[in-house]
Design an enzyme around this catalytic site. Structure first.
Site, mmCIF file in Angstrom:
data_model
loop_
_atom_site.group_PDB
_atom_site.id
_atom_site.type_symbol
_atom_site.label_atom_id
_atom_site.label_comp_id
_atom_site.label_asym_id
_atom_site.label_seq_id
_atom_site.Cartn_x
_atom_site.Cartn_y
_atom_site.Cartn_z
ATOM 1 N N CYS A 122 11.269 10.735 -5.451
ATOM 2 C CA CYS A 122 11.974 9.684 -4.705
ATOM 3 C C CYS A 122 12.665 10.337 -3.502
ATOM 4 C CB CYS A 122 12.952 8.961 -5.635
ATOM 5 S SG CYS A 122 13.629 7.430 -4.975
ATOM 6 N N ASP A 170 3.911 0.268 -5.604
ATOM 7 C CA ASP A 170 5.235 0.552 -5.039
ATOM 8 C C ASP A 170 5.483 -0.353 -3.835
ATOM 9 O OD1 ASP A 170 7.548 1.652 -3.954
ATOM 10 O OD2 ASP A 170 6.908 3.723 -4.273
ATOM 11 N N HIS A 202 6.838 2.501 -8.128
ATOM 12 C CA HIS A 202 7.786 3.519 -7.687
ATOM 13 C C HIS A 202 8.490 4.112 -8.904
ATOM 14 C CE1 HIS A 202 10.236 5.476 -4.640
ATOM 15 N NE2 HIS A 202 11.310 5.225 -5.384
#
Length: 233
Positions: A122, A170, A202
């Site tokens: 991330c 995502d 995600h």
């Protein structure tokens, strides 16, 4: 063996980092582990330990040290607690943090100096890209690094082969964002591997989040371990 150390950073106050050293006699290759936006929490510490179990000295720096107390972490359910720290970051700060971790590894007798890589998730996926553009890394891995598409000017200075993972479901990182990154790396003539897992969202690698996908996580991790073995030994 795990411990928390304190590193000096070029532009800021000191930064804590979680370090895990593998069993056995070194010297060992090393991997810098870059956190999600929620701190060097239990999940990131476990990832750092998993990396060390593969035979690498692993270090996870606390990237929010400019605005948060040492050891800061928060749950995954309230991003508002993250925002003040997240918004205070910029690429220069993150590059300095990565360099502090790298420079510490360079001073360690049990580390093979030219066999250092990184992996990030991330926020950390973006930091991994920045680190590979700044430091002479042997390999780098980015899991769903948001906003990496805004840093494509750094593609020309990437060092080690870069492995990218993205989730096809995502909604935070679009197909266009991914393509922008890969086009820039390809145009720069840098070595890369690009993996889009169509059935993953995600943060698919984090088993503490609702978006965790067991199959995608295990498949991506298997590729990550093979990649590090090939590039770092």
């Amino acid at each position: 063996m795990s411990t928390t150390i304190t590193l000096s950073v070029k532009d800021a106050n000191d930064m804590n980092a979680y370090v895990v050293v593998p069993k056995g006699e070194g010297p060992f290759p090393a991997v810098i582990v870059f956190q999600e936006a929620f701190g060097v929490n239990q999940h990131i510490r476990e990832v750092t330990e998993r990396v060390a179990s593969l035979g690498y000295v692993a270090i996870a720096p606390e990237l929010f040290h400019r605005t948060a107390a040492p050891g800061w972490e928060t749950g995954y359910d309230d991003f508002s607690k993250v925002m003040p720290h997240f918004q205070a970051l910029n690429p220069e700060f993150l590059a300095n943090d990565a360099r502090a971790a790298f420079d510490w590894l360079q001073t360690q007798e049990n580390v093979i100096k030219d066999k250092i890589g990184c992996v990030g998730f991330c926020l950390g996926g973006k930091v991994s890209f920045i680190a590979n553009s700044e430091l002479p890394l042997a390999a780098a891995v980015s899991y769903y690094g948001g906003s990496t598409h805004t840093l494509t000017d750094r593609a020309a200075t990437l060092h080690g082969t870069h492995l990218f993972f993205w989730g096809g479901k995502d909604t935070h990182i679009t197909e266009e964002h991914v393509q922008t990154v890969i086009d820039a790396v390809r145009k720069a003539g840098k070595d890369y591997i690009n993996v889009v897992i169509s059935y993953a969202n995600h943060a698919f690698h984090c088993d503490a989040r609702p978006s965790y996908n067991r199959e995608a996580a295990s498949e991506a991790w298997a590729m990550t371990t093979a990649f590090f073995k090939n590039k770092l030994g």
